[in-house]
Write an enzyme that holds these catalytic residues in place. Sequence first.
Site, PDB file in Angstrom:
ATOM      1  N   GLN A   1      13.964  -9.580  -0.914  1.00 21.34           N
ATOM      2  CA  GLN A   1      13.664 -10.884  -0.552  1.00 21.34           C
ATOM      3  C   GLN A   1      14.335 -11.950  -1.417  1.00 21.34           C
ATOM      4  O   GLN A   1      14.620 -12.966  -1.264  1.00 21.34           O
ATOM      5  CB  GLN A   1      12.266 -11.298  -0.578  1.00 21.34           C
ATOM      6  CG  GLN A   1      11.454 -10.603   0.611  1.00 21.34           C
ATOM      7  CD  GLN A   1       9.996 -11.355   0.366  1.00 21.34           C
ATOM      8  OE1 GLN A   1       9.684 -11.339  -0.665  1.00 21.34           O
ATOM      9  NE2 GLN A   1       9.287 -11.358   1.543  1.00 21.34           N
TER      10      GLN A   1
ATOM     11  N   GLN B   1      13.667  -0.691  -0.453  1.00 23.69           N
ATOM     12  CA  GLN B   1      12.822  -1.952   0.421  1.00 23.69           C
ATOM     13  C   GLN B   1      14.134  -3.207   0.484  1.00 23.69           C
ATOM     14  O   GLN B   1      14.790  -3.520  -0.483  1.00 23.69           O
ATOM     15  CB  GLN B   1      11.661  -2.401  -0.314  1.00 23.69           C
ATOM     16  CG  GLN B   1      11.141  -3.319   0.495  1.00 23.69           C
ATOM     17  CD  GLN B   1       9.490  -3.691   0.357  1.00 23.69           C
ATOM     18  OE1 GLN B   1       9.237  -3.078  -0.979  1.00 23.69           O
ATOM     19  NE2 GLN B   1       8.647  -3.995   0.876  1.00 23.69           N
ATOM     20  N   GLN B   2      13.737  -3.644   1.687  1.00 24.35           N
ATOM     21  CA  GLN B   2      14.780  -4.927   2.135  1.00 24.35           C
ATOM     22  C   GLN B   2      14.396  -5.971   0.969  1.00 24.35           C
ATOM     23  O   GLN B   2      13.417  -6.198   0.527  1.00 24.35           O
ATOM     24  CB  GLN B   2      14.643  -5.504   3.193  1.00 24.35           C
ATOM     25  CG  GLN B   2      15.495  -6.636   3.532  1.00 24.35           C
ATOM     26  CD  GLN B   2      15.298  -7.419   4.803  1.00 24.35           C
ATOM     27  OE1 GLN B   2      14.090  -8.113   4.839  1.00 24.35           O
ATOM     28  NE2 GLN B   2      16.118  -7.436   5.892  1.00 24.35           N
TER      29      GLN B   2
ATOM     30  N   VAL C   1       3.862   1.612  -1.153  1.00 23.86           N
ATOM     31  CA  VAL C   1       4.675   2.172  -2.462  1.00 23.86           C
ATOM     32  C   VAL C   1       3.781   2.540  -3.594  1.00 23.86           C
ATOM     33  O   VAL C   1       4.280   3.082  -4.599  1.00 23.86           O
ATOM     34  CB  VAL C   1       5.580   1.009  -2.858  1.00 23.86           C
ATOM     35  CG1 VAL C   1       6.535   0.496  -1.833  1.00 23.86           C
ATOM     36  CG2 VAL C   1       4.590  -0.351  -3.368  1.00 23.86           C
TER      37      VAL C   1
ATOM     38  N   ARG D   1      10.778 -17.445  -1.723  1.00 20.66           N
ATOM     39  CA  ARG D   1      10.015 -16.613  -1.137  1.00 20.66           C
ATOM     40  C   ARG D   1       8.592 -16.518  -1.457  1.00 20.66           C
ATOM     41  O   ARG D   1       7.573 -15.847  -0.779  1.00 20.66           O
ATOM     42  CB  ARG D   1      10.427 -14.855  -1.372  1.00 20.66           C
ATOM     43  CG  ARG D   1      10.517 -14.564  -2.909  1.00 20.66           C
ATOM     44  CD  ARG D   1      10.686 -13.395  -3.137  1.00 20.66           C
ATOM     45  NE  ARG D   1      11.157 -12.906  -4.563  1.00 20.66           N
ATOM     46  CZ  ARG D   1      11.064 -11.574  -4.707  1.00 20.66           C
ATOM     47  NH1 ARG D   1      11.190 -10.732  -4.189  1.00 20.66           N
ATOM     48  NH2 ARG D   1      11.539 -11.216  -6.263  1.00 20.66           N
TER      49      ARG D   1
ATOM     50  N   GLN E   1       1.108  -1.151   0.132  1.00 22.47           N
ATOM     51  CA  GLN E   1      -0.051   0.090   0.091  1.00 22.47           C
ATOM     52  C   GLN E   1       0.901   1.221   0.020  1.00 22.47           C
ATOM     53  O   GLN E   1       0.584   2.151  -0.804  1.00 22.47           O
ATOM     54  CB  GLN E   1      -0.922   0.076   1.123  1.00 22.47           C
ATOM     55  CG  GLN E   1      -1.802  -1.341   1.369  1.00 22.47           C
ATOM     56  CD  GLN E   1      -2.583  -1.242   2.422  1.00 22.47           C
ATOM     57  OE1 GLN E   1      -2.174  -0.898   3.482  1.00 22.47           O
ATOM     58  NE2 GLN E   1      -3.936  -1.753   2.296  1.00 22.47           N
TER      59      GLN E   1
ATOM     60  N   ARG F   1      -3.836   8.246   4.286  1.00 26.92           N
ATOM     61  CA  ARG F   1      -3.450   7.168   4.976  1.00 26.92           C
ATOM     62  C   ARG F   1      -3.764   7.366   6.450  1.00 26.92           C
ATOM     63  O   ARG F   1      -4.045   6.103   7.135  1.00 26.92           O
ATOM     64  CB  ARG F   1      -2.038   6.499   4.648  1.00 26.92           C
ATOM     65  CG  ARG F   1      -1.778   6.104   3.209  1.00 26.92           C
ATOM     66  CD  ARG F   1      -2.733   4.947   2.674  1.00 26.92           C
ATOM     67  NE  ARG F   1      -2.273   4.311   1.270  1.00 26.92           N
ATOM     68  CZ  ARG F   1      -2.800   3.275   0.659  1.00 26.92           C
ATOM     69  NH1 ARG F   1      -4.035   3.059   1.408  1.00 26.92           N
ATOM     70  NH2 ARG F   1      -2.513   3.234  -0.403  1.00 26.92           N
TER      71      ARG F   1
HETATM   72  C1  LIG Z   1      -8.893   3.765   1.562  1.00 27.62           C
HETATM   73  C2  LIG Z   1      -8.055   3.587   0.254  1.00 27.62           C
HETATM   74  C3  LIG Z   1      -8.273   2.410  -0.287  1.00 27.62           C
HETATM   75  C4  LIG Z   1      -7.616   2.049  -1.462  1.00 27.62           C
HETATM   76  N1  LIG Z   1      -7.848   0.839  -2.310  1.00 27.62           N
HETATM   77  C5  LIG Z   1      -7.382   0.385  -3.305  1.00 27.62           C
HETATM   78  C6  LIG Z   1      -7.829  -0.740  -4.268  1.00 27.62           C
HETATM   79  O1  LIG Z   1      -8.593  -1.316  -3.891  1.00 27.62           O
HETATM   80  N2  LIG Z   1      -7.093  -0.864  -5.327  1.00 27.62           N
HETATM   81  C7  LIG Z   1      -6.047  -0.130  -5.788  1.00 27.62           C
HETATM   82  O2  LIG Z   1      -5.495  -0.513  -6.821  1.00 27.62           O
HETATM   83  N3  LIG Z   1      -5.506   0.954  -5.081  1.00 27.62           N
HETATM   84  C8  LIG Z   1      -6.302   1.266  -3.806  1.00 27.62           C
HETATM   85  N4  LIG Z   1      -5.798   2.209  -3.202  1.00 27.62           N
HETATM   86  C9  LIG Z   1      -4.543   2.956  -3.520  1.00 27.62           C
HETATM   87  C10 LIG Z   1      -4.872   4.271  -4.453  1.00 27.62           C
HETATM   88  O3  LIG Z   1      -5.534   3.881  -5.791  1.00 27.62           O
HETATM   89  C11 LIG Z   1      -3.762   5.094  -4.840  1.00 27.62           C
HETATM   90  O4  LIG Z   1      -2.870   4.156  -5.485  1.00 27.62           O
HETATM   91  C12 LIG Z   1      -2.950   5.427  -3.520  1.00 27.62           C
HETATM   92  O5  LIG Z   1      -3.666   5.833  -2.554  1.00 27.62           O
HETATM   93  C13 LIG Z   1      -2.077   6.590  -4.195  1.00 27.62           C
HETATM   94  O6  LIG Z   1      -2.853   7.763  -4.291  1.00 27.62           O
HETATM   95  P1  LIG Z   1      -3.125   8.636  -5.578  1.00 27.62           P
HETATM   96  O7  LIG Z   1      -2.561   7.864  -6.685  1.00 27.62           O
HETATM   97  O8  LIG Z   1      -4.088   9.476  -5.601  1.00 27.62           O
HETATM   98  O9  LIG Z   1      -1.928   9.747  -5.321  1.00 27.62           O
HETATM   99  P2  LIG Z   1      -0.230   9.816  -4.695  1.00 27.62           P
HETATM  100  O10 LIG Z   1       0.557   8.803  -5.632  1.00 27.62           O
HETATM  101  O11 LIG Z   1      -0.131   9.605  -3.534  1.00 27.62           O
HETATM  102  O12 LIG Z   1       0.193  11.082  -5.546  1.00 27.62           O
HETATM  103  C14 LIG Z   1      -0.097  12.299  -4.789  1.00 27.62           C
HETATM  104  C15 LIG Z   1      -1.152  13.399  -5.503  1.00 27.62           C
HETATM  105  O13 LIG Z   1      -0.559  13.561  -6.946  1.00 27.62           O
HETATM  106  C16 LIG Z   1      -1.569  13.714  -7.680  1.00 27.62           C
HETATM  107  N5  LIG Z   1      -1.368  12.874  -8.545  1.00 27.62           N
HETATM  108  C17 LIG Z   1      -0.876  11.607  -8.615  1.00 27.62           C
HETATM  109  N6  LIG Z   1      -1.073  11.001  -9.759  1.00 27.62           N
HETATM  110  C18 LIG Z   1      -1.646  11.808 -10.479  1.00 27.62           C
HETATM  111  C19 LIG Z   1      -1.961  11.725 -12.070  1.00 27.62           C
HETATM  112  N7  LIG Z   1      -1.548  10.617 -12.825  1.00 27.62           N
HETATM  113  N8  LIG Z   1      -2.674  12.747 -12.530  1.00 27.62           N
HETATM  114  C20 LIG Z   1      -2.924  13.782 -11.786  1.00 27.62           C
HETATM  115  N9  LIG Z   1      -2.588  14.039 -10.690  1.00 27.62           N
HETATM  116  C21 LIG Z   1      -2.072  12.986  -9.897  1.00 27.62           C
HETATM  117  C22 LIG Z   1      -2.793  13.614  -6.993  1.00 27.62           C
HETATM  118  O14 LIG Z   1      -3.356  14.994  -6.503  1.00 27.62           O
HETATM  119  C23 LIG Z   1      -2.356  12.865  -5.833  1.00 27.62           C
HETATM  120  O15 LIG Z   1      -3.286  13.054  -4.553  1.00 27.62           O
HETATM  121  C24 LIG Z   1      -6.451   2.774  -1.902  1.00 27.62           C
HETATM  122  C25 LIG Z   1      -5.915   3.766  -1.283  1.00 27.62           C
HETATM  123  C26 LIG Z   1      -6.744   4.146  -0.355  1.00 27.62           C
HETATM  124  C27 LIG Z   1      -6.316   5.310   0.469  1.00 27.62           C
END
Ligand SMILES: Cc1cc2nc3c(=O)[nH]c(=O)nc-3n(C[C@H](O)[C@H](O)[C@H](O)COP(=O)(O)OP(=O)(O)OC[C@H]3O[C@@H](n4cnc5c(N)ncnc54)[C@H](O)[C@@H]3O)c2cc1C
Length: 184
Positions: free
Chosen positions: A82, A79-80, A70, A129, A68, A156
């Site tokens: 494996q 990351q360590q 990464v 692993r 989650q 998070r």
């Molecule tokens: C409660 C929860 C449940 C989740 N469940 C799942 C799941 O079931 N399956 C799954 O695959 N993932 C899941 N995730 C992961 C989620 O899909 C994201 O990959 C992860 O939270 C990273 O967030 P992000 O991509 O919005 O932004 P980050 O990678 O953290 O980037 C930070 C910010 O940069 C901007 N940004 C990033 N990328 C872009 C882009 N391409 N275009 C425009 N702006 C951008 C946005 O403003 C974003 O908020 C979950 C996350 C949470 C918090």
Amino acid sequence: MNVNLLQLTPNAADFIGRCAGICYNSRQDSASNIRRAAACKDKGHLATLRFAHATFHVTGISRACSHQFVRSKHLDFLQQSQRYVNQKDVSFVWPDKVQQSLDVTKLERAFSDFYDYLIQQGIKKEDARFVLPEAACTELIVVGNLQAWLDFIHLRNTEHAQWEIRAVAKEIERQLHESIPEIF
Ligand SMILES: Cc1cc2nc3c(=O)[nH]c(=O)nc-3n(C[C@H](O)[C@H](O)[C@H](O)COP(=O)(O)OP(=O)(O)OC[C@H]3O[C@@H](n4cnc5c(N)ncnc54)[C@H](O)[C@@H]3O)c2cc1C
């Protein structure tokens, strides 16, 4: 789980405010800089936060949690491995409900024994692993600018995130708040 702030841009708020000051031709004394950094954060001028960085060492989290972690694209990770580090004595992280329902000590021994059996058969660590569960512990060094850390905490450290990564995010926020209360 253990979270340790390894490095932070010195006088981060002062530095961010000083950098932001060139946008407005503003005063450059430390108190003004720190006020400006806080104002930039409050007004959403978040690009200014990219001029300071924090690095954390995170240990004792599960592979489920690190997977989650990464997904945050603006943080960078080591990351360590494996593939290179023998996992025979790896620790495990279990949800409370699982611990209450199963004898996890027995389960852990079984996973370690499966793994070690494969190693003894001459199977490479990178293949052995595959019998380890997502509960297996890992260790990371994570670096990011302060905007990336704000995003991570926002996503998070909420009730919607799973308990383990939420605990990591909460501790990171606590340590950043301790060091830079103007921003976190
Ligand atoms: C409660 C929860 C449940 C989740 N469940 C799942 C799941 O079931 N399956 C799954 O695959 N993932 C899941 N995730 C992961 C989620 O899909 C994201 O990959 C992860 O939270 C990273 O967030 P992000 O991509 O919005 O932004 P980050 O990678 O953290 O980037 C930070 C910010 O940069 C901007 N940004 C990033 N990328 C872009 C882009 N391409 N275009 C425009 N702006 C951008 C946005 O403003 C974003 O908020 C979950 C996350 C949470 C918090």
